[in-house]
Motif scaffolding. Structure first.
Motif, short mmCIF file in Angstrom:
data_model
loop_
_atom_site.label_atom_id
_atom_site.label_comp_id
_atom_site.label_asym_id
_atom_site.label_seq_id
_atom_site.Cartn_x
_atom_site.Cartn_y
_atom_site.Cartn_z
N UNK A 33 8.00 -3.84 -2.78
CA UNK A 33 9.06 -2.83 -2.69
C UNK A 33 9.09 -1.89 -3.88
N UNK A 34 8.96 -2.45 -5.07
CA UNK A 34 8.99 -1.60 -6.25
C UNK A 34 7.71 -0.75 -6.36
N UNK A 35 6.58 -1.32 -5.90
CA UNK A 35 5.34 -0.52 -5.87
C UNK A 35 5.50 0.66 -4.92
N UNK A 36 6.10 0.39 -3.78
CA UNK A 36 6.33 1.46 -2.81
C UNK A 36 7.25 2.54 -3.39
N UNK A 37 8.29 2.11 -4.11
CA UNK A 37 9.20 3.09 -4.73
C UNK A 37 8.44 4.00 -5.70
N UNK A 38 7.60 3.41 -6.51
CA UNK A 38 6.86 4.20 -7.50
C UNK A 38 5.92 5.18 -6.81
N UNK A 39 5.11 4.69 -5.88
CA UNK A 39 4.12 5.56 -5.23
C UNK A 39 4.77 6.63 -4.36
#
Length: 185
Positions: A33-39
């Motif tokens: 989820x946090x990776x998705x937020x960043x990208x």
């Protein structure tokens, strides 16, 4: 919810499959989820992109830290606690076997640094041994394991210490566990 495997006098305790699922969903879901937020935030396709980037950079290191500490517990089929039953019974640890009669105090303690629950064993010779349970064994299951398989073989002093910690009425109310009074061979 205990996941016990018994072969003769050897008893192996593995983590609850329910807790495996919760732990994996929380940590891996948080990382994804946090990776998705960043990208997605780096695409700047929304007015909230800056907030997504900031939130991702704040929470990604936290989830990564937890992932690193809990990764050994996420190995499927990992034996968390191994013990041999009987009057000469003992717990098997990486630092050697601990006889039940050597145990002064046994408890389940959460490490404040890495948030992993550890089974902490203090012996009469002053050693402190920690066995990580990775939050795959809850407090009630831990109390049942100690009371059912270890308690009968402890010294009278250690039994008094354990009796002050455990609430047998609550264990009976929650999981219908009653302490056996006979001595096992």
């Amino acid at each position: 919810m205990l996941n016990l495997i018994s072969s003769g006098s050897n008893l192996q305790v593995k983590g609850s499959k329910f807790y495996y699922g919760i732990l994996a969903a929380f940590i891996l879901g948080g990382l994804l989820g946090t990776s998705y937020l960043i990208f997605d935030g780096l695409k700047f396709s929304s007015a909230f992109s800056f907030l997504w980037i900031v939130g991702g950079f704040i929470f990604f290191p936290i989830y990564l830290y937890l992932f690193i500490w809990f990764l050994p517990g996420l190995i499927p089929g990992k034996v968390l606690i191994s013990l041999f039953q009987g009057n000469d019974g003992y717990l098997v640890t990486k630092k050697g076997n601990i006889s039940f009669k050597q145990i002064r105090n046994i408890d389940l303690v959460r490490n404040p640094l890495n948030l992993v629950n550890n089974m902490v064993i203090e012996t009469f010779d002053g050693r402190v041994i920690k066995i990580p349970t990775y939050d795959l064994i809850d407090d009630t299951d831990f109390a049942v394991i100690v009371d059912k398989y270890i308690f009968l073989h402890l010294t009278p002093e250690a039994k008094q210490v354990w009796d002050r910690k455990v609430n047998l009425d609550k264990l009976y109310e929650n999981v219908k566990y009653e302490r056996e009074t006979g001595i096992k061979g």
